[in-house]
Design a protein around this motif. Structure first.
Motif, short mmCIF file in Angstrom:
data_model
loop_
_atom_site.label_atom_id
_atom_site.label_comp_id
_atom_site.label_asym_id
_atom_site.label_seq_id
_atom_site.Cartn_x
_atom_site.Cartn_y
_atom_site.Cartn_z
N VAL A 28 0.86 -1.18 0.00
CA VAL A 28 0.00 0.00 0.00
C VAL A 28 0.89 1.23 0.00
N SER A 56 1.39 1.73 6.15
CA SER A 56 0.89 3.01 5.69
C SER A 56 -0.36 3.42 6.45
N THR A 57 -0.61 4.70 6.51
CA THR A 57 -1.86 5.18 7.09
C THR A 57 -3.05 4.82 6.20
N TYR A 58 -2.78 4.45 4.94
CA TYR A 58 -3.84 4.04 4.02
C TYR A 58 -4.09 2.54 4.08
N ARG A 59 -3.33 1.81 4.87
CA ARG A 59 -3.50 0.36 4.97
C ARG A 59 -4.61 0.07 5.98
N TRP A 75 -6.92 -4.86 -3.97
CA TRP A 75 -6.80 -3.66 -3.16
C TRP A 75 -7.61 -3.69 -1.87
N VAL A 78 -6.28 -1.60 0.93
CA VAL A 78 -6.13 -0.17 0.65
C VAL A 78 -7.41 0.57 1.02
N ASP A 79 -7.28 1.62 1.81
CA ASP A 79 -8.43 2.45 2.17
C ASP A 79 -9.15 2.93 0.90
N THR A 81 -10.80 5.59 0.06
CA THR A 81 -10.52 6.94 -0.43
C THR A 81 -9.24 6.98 -1.26
N TYR A 82 -8.25 6.17 -0.90
CA TYR A 82 -7.03 6.12 -1.70
C TYR A 82 -7.26 5.34 -2.98
N GLN A 83 -8.09 4.30 -2.93
CA GLN A 83 -8.39 3.54 -4.15
C GLN A 83 -8.92 4.45 -5.25
N SER A 85 -8.70 7.70 -5.48
CA SER A 85 -7.68 8.67 -5.87
C SER A 85 -6.70 8.05 -6.86
#
Length: 448
Positions: A28, A56-59, A75, A78-79, A81-83, A85
């Motif tokens: 991530v 990661s903070t997105y994990r 994914w 993966v958070d 919101t990051y997906q 993006s």
């Protein structure tokens, strides 16, 4: 450090003095990791995650207990919101790098209402595997990079109505001792289990993909499934006797009930069969259709040509706002379904033509006001692009599930000055995966 995500779903980092790109699955952006290089090329490398040093903070914690093994979703860690993006960036990068568009007009991506429980169709390969001393029928997706099955009894991305059926049908196949197909020896009969559900109607269609129809008590068991699971409206048998990776064969028989389910889409009813192409994410397909209709702002006098029209998923809703719609489709069965769906909804200002799209485009008598194309992942062939340029429609709408081939085809359509790209709208049809859908709008430029 993992910097971003690739279009194939892998994490991307840098390595060595030359800062070579390294692709690392199961990572991530923001992860600090140690990894083992497994392949090194002059311009990039592939590596395998060894240890997650700092997450990661997105994990996030995956919603699926086998997400680290199953190849169905890349994914899930993966958070969301990051997906979305990352998907937005994927579209922008493809249009810039492949399409050569400077500052491409890409709107903010349409995020899914829910990143889970959205798939209206699943197809699982089956296998027999020994567990605790006895053979068990298993169904699921293949482990990443292999043909070893990861057994599932439920899946968080499929419609929840399908979860109880997966385990129950597997158990029935085992109890009845129906021979499951072995892809190595080509012995056995039952190859795949396919399930579809109407998101609006909750009707369910079950299809077994088999080598032949020599299956004892099949009719009785199919009737039992319909009795025990009230949502099921039909059980079908698809015959595929070939030694191939293609899932469906050409022949489908209805064993009990109907050979189709009824779904409501854009205020219309559609009959959807076992091997009908219909968008996996019903709600997002409707949202993108609304974007198309709003952008076109049809006044009721336009002629619209819908290439790769399938069963009329876009043709029929558009026909309610246009003077005439002509659908083009190579698959004869899809055209038959499109005609039936038009009759089902009392839509009379639409016609369908069967044949290769490039040939059908070349024989149109009049120039339509709008051409809509929705090709498969490989995009439009060179011949189709040439015919689109020859047809000279004032407006083009290009719907795509592959930003790379979309960018390639838009480049060819625009590089000679024939068309200008005015807008691209991405939409997330496939949460938890790297896939992204887009619709692009083009306007023909007046000769100077």
């Amino acid at each position: 450090m993992i910097a971003n995500l690739s279009p194939t779903g892998d994490g991307v980092g840098r390595w060595g003095e030359d800062q070579r790109v390294v692709f690392v699955p199961d990572t991530v952006p923001g992860d600090r990791i140690s990894a083992r290089l497994v392949r090194v090329k002059p311009k990039y490398a592939n590596a395998q995650l060894q240890e997650l040093l700092e997450p990661s903070t997105y994990r996030i914690r995956p919603h699926c207990i086998v997400a680290d093994k199953c190849g169905g979703c890349q994914w899930q860690p993966v958070d969301y919101t990051y997906q979305i993006s990352a998907k937005q960036d994927q579209v922008v990068q493809a249009l810039g790098r492949i399409g050569k568009f400077q500052d491409p007009p890409v709107d903010e991506i349409l995020a899914a209402p829910s990143p889970l429980g959205y798939r209206n169709k699943v197809t699982y390969p089956l296998t027999n595997r020994r567990s605790h001393g006895e053979k068990k029928v298993q169904a699921g997706y293949y482990r990443k990079g292999s043909h070893r099955l990861v057994n599932l009894n439920q899946c968080p991305v499929q419609d929840p109505h399908l979860d109880p059926l997966l385990a129950a049908i597997k158990q029935d196949i085992q109890d009845l001792e129906w021979p499951v197909y072995n892809e190595k020896t080509h012995e056995g009969i039952i190859r795949h289990l396919s399930m579809r559900v109407g998101r609006r109607t909750e009707e369910i269609l079950i299809t077994l993909v088999v080598c032949n129809d020599d299956i004892p008590v099949l009719g009785a068991q199919a009737a039992a499934w319909m009795r025990d699971h009230p949502g099921i409206v039909g059980v079908c048998l698809n015959i595929n006797s070939e030694r191939t990776n293609r899932i469906f064969g050409k022949r489908t028989d209805c064993i009990v009930g109907r050979p189709y389910l009824v779904e409501e889409f854009a205020g219309l009813q559609f009959h959807i069969r076992a091997n009908t192409f219909f968008q996996i994410h019903t709600e997002q397909a409707e949202a993108l259709l609304e974007v198309i209709l709003a952008e076109l702002n049809l006044q009721g006098h336009e002629t619209v040509l819908d290439a790769y029209c399938g069963i009329g998923t876009l043709s029929l809703p558009i026909a309610r706002h246009a003077a005439q719609v002509v659908g083009l489709e190579v698959q004869e069965e899809a055209v038959k379904s499109a005609i039936a769906n038009a009759a089902l909804n009392n839509i009379t200002n639409v016609t369908f033509q069967t044949g290769k799209v490039e040939r059908l485009l070349s024989v149109q008598d009049d120039t339509p006001d709008i051409v809509l194309v929705d090709p498969p992942r490989k995009g439009c062939s060179e011949a189709v692009v040439e015919q689109l340029l020859e047809l000279k429609a004032p407006r083009l709408v290009y719907m795509s599930c592959n930003p790379a081939t979309l960018a390639r085809d838009l480049k060819f359509l625009c590089q000679g000055g024939d068309y200008q790209l005015t807008r691209v709208q991405p939409a997330d049809f496939f949460p938890q995966t790297a896939h992204v859908e887009c619709v692009a709008f083009l306007e023909r430029q007046s000769p100077t």
